[in-house]
Structure formats: C-alpha cells, structure tokens
Motif scaffolding. Sequence first.
Motif, PDB file in Angstrom:
ATOM      1  N   ILE A  47     112.115 -48.655 -62.334  1.00 54.82           N
ATOM      2  CA  ILE A  47     110.776 -48.120 -62.047  1.00 54.82           C
ATOM      3  C   ILE A  47     110.711 -46.650 -62.462  1.00 54.82           C
ATOM      4  O   ILE A  47     109.750 -46.221 -63.092  1.00 54.82           O
ATOM      5  CB  ILE A  47     110.418 -48.318 -60.553  1.00 54.82           C
ATOM      6  CG1 ILE A  47     110.163 -49.791 -60.272  1.00 54.82           C
ATOM      7  CG2 ILE A  47     109.207 -47.472 -60.165  1.00 54.82           C
ATOM      8  CD1 ILE A  47     109.999 -50.127 -58.797  1.00 54.82           C
ATOM      9  N   PHE A  48     111.730 -45.886 -62.099  1.00 58.12           N
ATOM     10  CA  PHE A  48     111.769 -44.473 -62.473  1.00 58.12           C
ATOM     11  C   PHE A  48     111.708 -44.310 -63.994  1.00 58.12           C
ATOM     12  O   PHE A  48     111.071 -43.389 -64.508  1.00 58.12           O
ATOM     13  CB  PHE A  48     113.043 -43.828 -61.927  1.00 58.12           C
ATOM     14  CG  PHE A  48     113.190 -42.382 -62.267  1.00 58.12           C
ATOM     15  CD1 PHE A  48     112.475 -41.409 -61.572  1.00 58.12           C
ATOM     16  CD2 PHE A  48     114.039 -41.971 -63.289  1.00 58.12           C
ATOM     17  CE1 PHE A  48     112.606 -40.065 -61.889  1.00 58.12           C
ATOM     18  CE2 PHE A  48     114.176 -40.623 -63.608  1.00 58.12           C
ATOM     19  CZ  PHE A  48     113.455 -39.678 -62.900  1.00 58.12           C
ATOM     20  N   ALA A  49     112.322 -45.212 -64.736  1.00 61.20           N
ATOM     21  CA  ALA A  49     112.367 -45.102 -66.195  1.00 61.20           C
ATOM     22  C   ALA A  49     111.063 -45.525 -66.862  1.00 61.20           C
ATOM     23  O   ALA A  49     110.783 -45.102 -67.987  1.00 61.20           O
ATOM     24  CB  ALA A  49     113.513 -45.943 -66.748  1.00 61.20           C
ATOM     25  N   TYR A  50     110.240 -46.348 -66.217  1.00 58.83           N
ATOM     26  CA  TYR A  50     109.035 -46.870 -66.871  1.00 58.83           C
ATOM     27  C   TYR A  50     107.720 -46.276 -66.366  1.00 58.83           C
ATOM     28  O   TYR A  50     106.715 -46.354 -67.050  1.00 58.83           O
ATOM     29  CB  TYR A  50     108.983 -48.401 -66.730  1.00 58.83           C
ATOM     30  CG  TYR A  50     109.836 -49.080 -67.775  1.00 58.83           C
ATOM     31  CD1 TYR A  50     109.334 -49.330 -69.049  1.00 58.83           C
ATOM     32  CD2 TYR A  50     111.132 -49.459 -67.495  1.00 58.83           C
ATOM     33  CE1 TYR A  50     110.119 -49.947 -70.005  1.00 58.83           C
ATOM     34  CE2 TYR A  50     111.922 -50.073 -68.451  1.00 58.83           C
ATOM     35  CZ  TYR A  50     111.418 -50.318 -69.705  1.00 58.83           C
ATOM     36  OH  TYR A  50     112.188 -50.912 -70.657  1.00 58.83           O
ATOM     37  N   ILE A  51     107.705 -45.704 -65.181  1.00 64.84           N
ATOM     38  CA  ILE A  51     106.450 -45.178 -64.643  1.00 64.84           C
ATOM     39  C   ILE A  51     106.269 -43.729 -65.085  1.00 64.84           C
ATOM     40  O   ILE A  51     107.201 -42.927 -65.046  1.00 64.84           O
ATOM     41  CB  ILE A  51     106.432 -45.288 -63.105  1.00 64.84           C
ATOM     42  CG1 ILE A  51     106.325 -46.747 -62.725  1.00 64.84           C
ATOM     43  CG2 ILE A  51     105.302 -44.486 -62.498  1.00 64.84           C
ATOM     44  CD1 ILE A  51     106.231 -46.999 -61.251  1.00 64.84           C
ATOM     45  N   GLU A  52     105.042 -43.402 -65.484  1.00 63.17           N
ATOM     46  CA  GLU A  52     104.742 -42.029 -65.885  1.00 63.17           C
ATOM     47  C   GLU A  52     104.346 -41.220 -64.652  1.00 63.17           C
ATOM     48  O   GLU A  52     103.509 -41.634 -63.865  1.00 63.17           O
ATOM     49  CB  GLU A  52     103.595 -42.016 -66.897  1.00 63.17           C
ATOM     50  CG  GLU A  52     103.970 -42.656 -68.215  1.00 63.17           C
ATOM     51  CD  GLU A  52     102.830 -42.574 -69.227  1.00 63.17           C
ATOM     52  OE1 GLU A  52     101.974 -41.677 -69.105  1.00 63.17           O
ATOM     53  OE2 GLU A  52     102.816 -43.429 -70.121  1.00 63.17           O
ATOM     54  N   PHE A  53     104.964 -40.054 -64.512  1.00 61.81           N
ATOM     55  CA  PHE A  53     104.643 -39.156 -63.413  1.00 61.81           C
ATOM     56  C   PHE A  53     105.096 -37.754 -63.803  1.00 61.81           C
ATOM     57  O   PHE A  53     105.908 -37.572 -64.696  1.00 61.81           O
ATOM     58  CB  PHE A  53     105.318 -39.609 -62.108  1.00 61.81           C
ATOM     59  CG  PHE A  53     106.814 -39.664 -62.187  1.00 61.81           C
ATOM     60  CD1 PHE A  53     107.587 -38.565 -61.846  1.00 61.81           C
ATOM     61  CD2 PHE A  53     107.455 -40.814 -62.619  1.00 61.81           C
ATOM     62  CE1 PHE A  53     108.966 -38.612 -61.919  1.00 61.81           C
ATOM     63  CE2 PHE A  53     108.830 -40.870 -62.694  1.00 61.81           C
ATOM     64  CZ  PHE A  53     109.588 -39.769 -62.346  1.00 61.81           C
ATOM     65  N   ASP A  54     104.519 -36.771 -63.131  1.00 60.52           N
ATOM     66  CA  ASP A  54     104.907 -35.387 -63.366  1.00 60.52           C
ATOM     67  C   ASP A  54     106.035 -35.019 -62.416  1.00 60.52           C
ATOM     68  O   ASP A  54     106.007 -35.337 -61.229  1.00 60.52           O
ATOM     69  CB  ASP A  54     103.718 -34.446 -63.134  1.00 60.52           C
ATOM     70  CG  ASP A  54     102.638 -34.642 -64.192  1.00 60.52           C
ATOM     71  OD1 ASP A  54     103.008 -34.918 -65.348  1.00 60.52           O
ATOM     72  OD2 ASP A  54     101.452 -34.515 -63.852  1.00 60.52           O
ATOM     73  N   GLU A  62     108.756 -37.663 -72.229  1.00 59.47           N
ATOM     74  CA  GLU A  62     109.095 -38.401 -73.454  1.00 59.47           C
ATOM     75  C   GLU A  62     110.592 -38.704 -73.539  1.00 59.47           C
ATOM     76  O   GLU A  62     111.003 -39.676 -74.157  1.00 59.47           O
ATOM     77  CB  GLU A  62     108.663 -37.618 -74.699  1.00 59.47           C
ATOM     78  CG  GLU A  62     107.155 -37.529 -74.908  1.00 59.47           C
ATOM     79  CD  GLU A  62     106.510 -36.458 -74.027  1.00 59.47           C
ATOM     80  OE1 GLU A  62     107.179 -35.459 -73.678  1.00 59.47           O
ATOM     81  OE2 GLU A  62     105.338 -36.638 -73.673  1.00 59.47           O
ATOM     82  N   ASP A  63     111.405 -37.848 -72.936  1.00 54.50           N
ATOM     83  CA  ASP A  63     112.855 -38.040 -73.006  1.00 54.50           C
ATOM     84  C   ASP A  63     113.387 -38.964 -71.916  1.00 54.50           C
ATOM     85  O   ASP A  63     114.388 -39.646 -72.109  1.00 54.50           O
ATOM     86  CB  ASP A  63     113.576 -36.690 -72.894  1.00 54.50           C
ATOM     87  CG  ASP A  63     113.317 -35.806 -74.093  1.00 54.50           C
ATOM     88  OD1 ASP A  63     112.978 -36.336 -75.172  1.00 54.50           O
ATOM     89  OD2 ASP A  63     113.453 -34.575 -73.941  1.00 54.50           O
ATOM     90  N   ARG A  64     112.733 -39.001 -70.757  1.00 52.66           N
ATOM     91  CA  ARG A  64     113.272 -39.763 -69.631  1.00 52.66           C
ATOM     92  C   ARG A  64     112.685 -41.155 -69.501  1.00 52.66           C
ATOM     93  O   ARG A  64     113.186 -41.964 -68.723  1.00 52.66           O
ATOM     94  CB  ARG A  64     113.091 -38.990 -68.336  1.00 52.66           C
ATOM     95  CG  ARG A  64     111.683 -38.979 -67.820  1.00 52.66           C
ATOM     96  CD  ARG A  64     111.606 -38.452 -66.382  1.00 52.66           C
ATOM     97  NE  ARG A  64     110.272 -38.608 -65.883  1.00 52.66           N
ATOM     98  CZ  ARG A  64     109.342 -37.678 -65.917  1.00 52.66           C
ATOM     99  NH1 ARG A  64     109.627 -36.484 -66.396  1.00 52.66           N
ATOM    100  NH2 ARG A  64     108.133 -37.918 -65.462  1.00 52.66           N
ATOM    101  N   GLN A  65     111.627 -41.478 -70.208  1.00 55.58           N
ATOM    102  CA  GLN A  65     110.974 -42.774 -70.044  1.00 55.58           C
ATOM    103  C   GLN A  65     111.490 -43.790 -71.057  1.00 55.58           C
ATOM    104  O   GLN A  65     111.680 -43.494 -72.229  1.00 55.58           O
ATOM    105  CB  GLN A  65     109.466 -42.630 -70.164  1.00 55.58           C
ATOM    106  CG  GLN A  65     108.887 -41.865 -68.991  1.00 55.58           C
ATOM    107  CD  GLN A  65     107.409 -41.689 -69.095  1.00 55.58           C
ATOM    108  OE1 GLN A  65     106.871 -41.566 -70.190  1.00 55.58           O
ATOM    109  NE2 GLN A  65     106.756 -41.676 -67.949  1.00 55.58           N
ATOM    110  N   ALA A  66     111.684 -44.986 -70.585  1.00 52.25           N
ATOM    111  CA  ALA A  66     112.221 -46.053 -71.424  1.00 52.25           C
ATOM    112  C   ALA A  66     111.252 -46.473 -72.516  1.00 52.25           C
ATOM    113  O   ALA A  66     111.683 -46.956 -73.565  1.00 52.25           O
ATOM    114  CB  ALA A  66     112.590 -47.254 -70.568  1.00 52.25           C
ATOM    115  N   THR A  67     109.970 -46.265 -72.302  1.00 54.52           N
ATOM    116  CA  THR A  67     108.993 -46.661 -73.323  1.00 54.52           C
ATOM    117  C   THR A  67     109.067 -45.761 -74.553  1.00 54.52           C
ATOM    118  O   THR A  67     108.727 -46.190 -75.647  1.00 54.52           O
ATOM    119  CB  THR A  67     107.558 -46.613 -72.756  1.00 54.52           C
ATOM    120  OG1 THR A  67     107.335 -45.319 -72.181  1.00 54.52           O
ATOM    121  CG2 THR A  67     107.373 -47.687 -71.702  1.00 54.52           C
TER     122      THR A  67
END
Length: 157
Positions: A47-54, A62-67
């Motif tokens: 969830i942490f890797a796919y959800i966008e949040f500040d 852009e660096d931490r998200q799996a997408t």
Amino acid sequence: ANLDCDTFLLGACIAISCLISTPTSESWYHFMIHIFEMVSFMVAITIFAYIEFDCGICAVAEDRQATNNPYIRMFIIAGWTTMMIDFMGYGLILYNEIIKGDAIDDALNIFSKGIDEMEEAERKSKKPSVKVTEKPVVTATATQINAHRESQMEEYH
C-alpha cells in the motif's frame, strides 16, 4: 477475556521471533501467527508503495512509488514471492513432521555431543588432535531444559 502481562509478553516474544524468520517450532499456532504477520506487513508495504501521498521525510514520490519505479515494483514482487515460498516450505515441514521438539534443544544436544566426542577422542588417543583449553560452562542439560519448558507450558495451559 482478561489478558495478563505474562501472556501478553509471551505472545509479543513469539510475534517478534516470527518476524525475524520462519519459526522453528512444530506448532501450527506459530505458523498461523507467522502467516498473519507477514501478510500484514507485506500489505502495508505494498500500500505504501502504490498510494500517492505527500510526505515530508520520505523520498520523492516518483522514486518511492511502484507505479513510477520498476525497482520498487520488482522488490514488491520478490517480497510476495519469497513470502509464498516460505509459507509453502514451512507448511510442508510441519505437515511431514520434520521438526521435532525445539531448535534450541537440538542445538544444545548437538553442542553437548560434539564436546563429548572430542573428549572421548582425546582420551583414546592420548595425543589430542584438537587442544581443548577450557570446557564451556553448561548450566543445564537438555533434559533439564526440556523438563523446565514442560513445566512452564503446563502453567500456561
């Protein structure tokens, strides 16, 4: 149900040990705890890797998200895959009753056997191939440890 401090601490210790690695216990109960914890943590990480949040202290989105980052996606897939392999392997070990007793008892027995064999070889040869300067201090035998553990388990049941 009332939960006393000893029961809570015992459960917490088992839970922490299950997070470190696959528990070396013949208990299906520990296996279920291990499954619950590992799935919970993998879900949280995914969830942490796919959800966008500040996040002020996190890496750039852009660096931490799996997408956006194929390496993060690769690590998520590797984590889920190894977790499934762990569950299947440990399940087979329990189903086939490969683990008997506890790993600590096995380690103590192997250690004690090794010391006894070294001493016996030294006595037979009169010329020791391995010089044993000092015998390790063993405060309890495996039998004493088993008896103590069984009495502790009777108290909890």
